[in-house]
Enzyme design. Sequence first.
Site, PDB file in Angstrom:
ATOM      1  N   HIS A 177       0.870  -1.174   0.000  1.00 40.05           N
ATOM      2  CA  HIS A 177       0.000   0.000   0.000  1.00 40.05           C
ATOM      3  C   HIS A 177       0.904   1.220   0.000  1.00 40.05           C
ATOM      4  O   HIS A 177       1.854   1.306   0.787  1.00 40.05           O
ATOM      5  CB  HIS A 177      -0.893   0.034   1.239  1.00 40.05           C
ATOM      6  CG  HIS A 177      -1.550   1.356   1.460  1.00 40.05           C
ATOM      7  ND1 HIS A 177      -2.653   1.761   0.735  1.00 40.05           N
ATOM      8  CD2 HIS A 177      -1.246   2.387   2.306  1.00 40.05           C
ATOM      9  CE1 HIS A 177      -3.008   2.971   1.138  1.00 40.05           C
ATOM     10  NE2 HIS A 177      -2.179   3.378   2.089  1.00 40.05           N
ATOM     11  N   SER A 179       0.729   5.563  -0.126  1.00 42.20           N
ATOM     12  CA  SER A 179      -0.117   6.750  -0.087  1.00 42.20           C
ATOM     13  C   SER A 179       0.702   7.938   0.378  1.00 42.20           C
ATOM     14  O   SER A 179       1.816   7.789   0.895  1.00 42.20           O
ATOM     15  CB  SER A 179      -1.315   6.532   0.844  1.00 42.20           C
ATOM     16  OG  SER A 179      -0.882   6.420   2.193  1.00 42.20           O
TER      17      SER A 179
END
Length: 311
Positions: A177, A179
């Site tokens: 992930h 971000s």
Amino acid sequence: WMRKASLIALLLATPLVYGQDLTDTEQEQAIDAESFKEIDLFGRFWELGEEQKRGIFELRTFNSNFILPVHHSSDINTHPSSPSRGAGTTLESHKPNEVKLQLSLRTKLLEDLLLDGDLWVAYSQTSLWQAWNSEDSSPFRSTNYKPEVFYILPWKDKWDFLPGDAQVRFAKAGLAHESNGQRKPDSRSWNYIYFGGAAEWGPVIWESTWKQRINETGDDDDNPDLVRYRGNFENRFSWRDSLSTFSLTRITRELSWDKGSWQFDFTHPVNSSKPDGLRFYIQFFSGYGETLLDYNHRQNRIGFGFLLLNI
């Protein structure tokens, strides 16, 4: 040649210095430049052999840890935007000179899992800091946060399919992930699974990673065209010349030559008698997506600084 080639991946992809877990003999070798060239540092870093295993929950470095106090952009992104979020926060006061920092650590969760492979978890953080912009209170312009979990499978000799002296060292699979931790409209993120591996051929190491994005729908997708610009197929070629190391990384969308990015890295030890210590570091980037905020913004960047001590 195989042991010498392993120095490249150590210093450019996952740099390492010797820790307290080494024997006295190995510690003596660590400060000797000639011995340094002969140790299988690539195998030691990834613990590919049974004799190289160091157990679970030991904190190690992952990607390069560095600081580039001088990092210049040819076209700083003052108007970030995305199709789903529209125009972001205008950054007209931001300057083209920044400081780039990266911290990257990992630890092993399971050892000798499925065909003698290992399961790892890692965290990387990359920041662009407007340190020289005192007029705007020296803010951090962009920071990427990336936790991931991945499996490393040491490649056995009986599986090797490459001709001649070339040799596959490992295969990998993982979930990540990434971000930038911002609110809308500046939020950028994606989740992906990835597969890849590394091979050695004489003085050259080739590392390849293919990423498959996990699709998001509707308002959940901050950047629906991210792969189009930033790419999802990464290939890095690394080599060495005496104590200096070089690396060329190309990221594209699948096999396309459109968009994506190029990155060239050069390092050389500050003290030539201690090649596993602090190193001078030059980084050149050209293309899209150095950070998530800049994923659809093209620029050329060059940075000068140091590859930091690693464990």
